[in-house]
Design an enzyme around this catalytic site. Sequence first.
Site, PDB file in Angstrom:
ATOM      1  N   GLY A  18       0.840  -1.192   0.000  1.00 35.39           N
ATOM      2  CA  GLY A  18       0.000   0.000   0.000  1.00 35.39           C
ATOM      3  C   GLY A  18       0.869   1.233   0.000  1.00 35.39           C
ATOM      4  O   GLY A  18       2.108   1.155  -0.065  1.00 35.39           O
ATOM      5  N   ASP A 131      -8.126   5.140  13.597  1.00 36.79           N
ATOM      6  CA  ASP A 131      -8.365   4.656  12.227  1.00 36.79           C
ATOM      7  C   ASP A 131      -9.004   3.269  12.261  1.00 36.79           C
ATOM      8  O   ASP A 131      -8.593   2.370  11.518  1.00 36.79           O
ATOM      9  CB  ASP A 131      -7.062   4.640  11.441  1.00 36.79           C
ATOM     10  CG  ASP A 131      -7.290   4.578   9.924  1.00 36.79           C
ATOM     11  OD1 ASP A 131      -8.407   4.928   9.488  1.00 36.79           O
ATOM     12  OD2 ASP A 131      -6.369   4.180   9.198  1.00 36.79           O
TER      13      ASP A 131
END
Length: 558
Positions: A18, A131
């Site tokens: 990512g 998150d």
Amino acid sequence: MIGTRISHFEIIRLIGQGGMGVVYLAEDQRLNRPVAIKLLPSEVIDDKSALERFENEIRATSILSHPVICQVLDVGTFDGKPFMVMEYLEGASIRQLLRERSFTPTEVLQLAIELADALDSAHEHHIIHRDIKPGNIFLSDRNHPKLLDFGLAKISSELFDISDIGDDTPTKKPVVEDVTDTGVTMGTVLYMSPEQARGEVLDARTDLFSLGAVLYEMTTRVKPFPGETSALVFDSILNKNTSPPSQIGGPSVEMLDKVILKLLEKNPNQRFQSAKALRAELLRIARDQGLQVSSSRYAISVSVPKRVNFLSATIGTLALFAIIALIRFQFHGDSPTFSQPTPEPEANTQVIDETSHAIIPLTTDPGREDTPSVSPNGGRVAYSSSGLEGKNTDIYVKLTQGGNPLRLTNHPDADVHPTWSPDGQRIAFVRKNSKRSQIIVVPTLGGTPEIEVVTIDKNHTITTSLSWLHDSQHIVYERWKSEFDSEIRLVNIHTKESETLVAAPENGGRHYSAAVAPDGRSMAFVRDEGVGNGSIFLFDFRSLTSSQITDEVGHIMG
């Protein structure tokens, strides 16, 4: 990278990649076990914010030891790039699973209990994830969750300021669940709390809102606050209410309606005030539904609870206390270095009916109350409380027999983890903000000015674990010297002179959880020379030497 050796780990294959990390499957050549190694991508290695986020994830995860939080096994650098070694997980993320199947209400309940327990552990260490989303919750092949990616976690105090949404934050960018590019709003918009979306002061309740959004999606397979752009999502989070999950997921989901809707309240004061309170409510639902919660990580099964053998439980508890007492007093003796304390007056003695034990609330004040510490005579409890609005964490003292609490501090920074002196006359605690850490000492009845014993900038922060010497004049504490190394120091509360008792390990690592014995002659502490490689040592105050007292290594907390 295939076949490359990083320290004693050999890369086998790429697992995933990512914007903020590349993860490889590797083999630990020493222990012959699979591990996951995470490195920063080459394209962001010079990005300061990306490096800070990576180091932040290492720091936050290494502090925590919980079966539902992905464990960090080692850290280091390779070709000038930092890497992190984690336990290897087999399974899939909730995000991946939602594309393939639905979750039953019982599954959601079980996972919610375990995740609430993990968040409670993180919040107790004053770490807020910020998150929580389906992509950061991994479900193992044995149906147990793992909480991942603490890269956006905030450490060091219970409350903190953020400005996650600036003037330049894109508001017409299509919403993507896994937003990882640097410069984009911190946290994933689809699961942000209203206060996070507004860039306000955050506390642990922001994680509870995000968890509620995840649970809503798991029960309905619909996002609670959908939108084509970030602006529309923000508008939905801030201004629109969600329908009960059972209206979408069916009647079987109704048992979770109230919990999920309470988690998704716009006003943090109307949500659950802690992950501990959430877990307690989920356990109540499980009980009312006839679902038994197993002792093995809260696994749920439909069965009749077994009767507890009271005698066996009592004997086991007494044996545990006996072992603890033996460890604490086996080194008893007089110390020639420090004077003996004046003992605190004994609390009123009461005869307790052993058949009528019960757990009763000591405090009922609004806000979050945690990190309690009982006075030496057992008559009082010191604790930190966030107050009615949850914006100011201070130290309070309350009699165990009841009455109104005494507020000892009133400071804009977070005052946490009070610790009583052995003579019961003073309380030491840690005061933190984003720029510094301090050790403060106050008298237990107030009225005398605070003593600022130690002040350290954010680069050499103090952990919240403090311990007094038996003379009630000296405090030992852990101080970080760098991102990965810490030492144990001793400070005199009057002269403020400090010295290093136990230097950082030669090969790097931590010395932490220092606990001075009641006689003041020795101090137990943990030496961890690689995350998860901890052993208990004993420091002798007379010879100033340390000796190892446990052979096995692992994550040690306490």
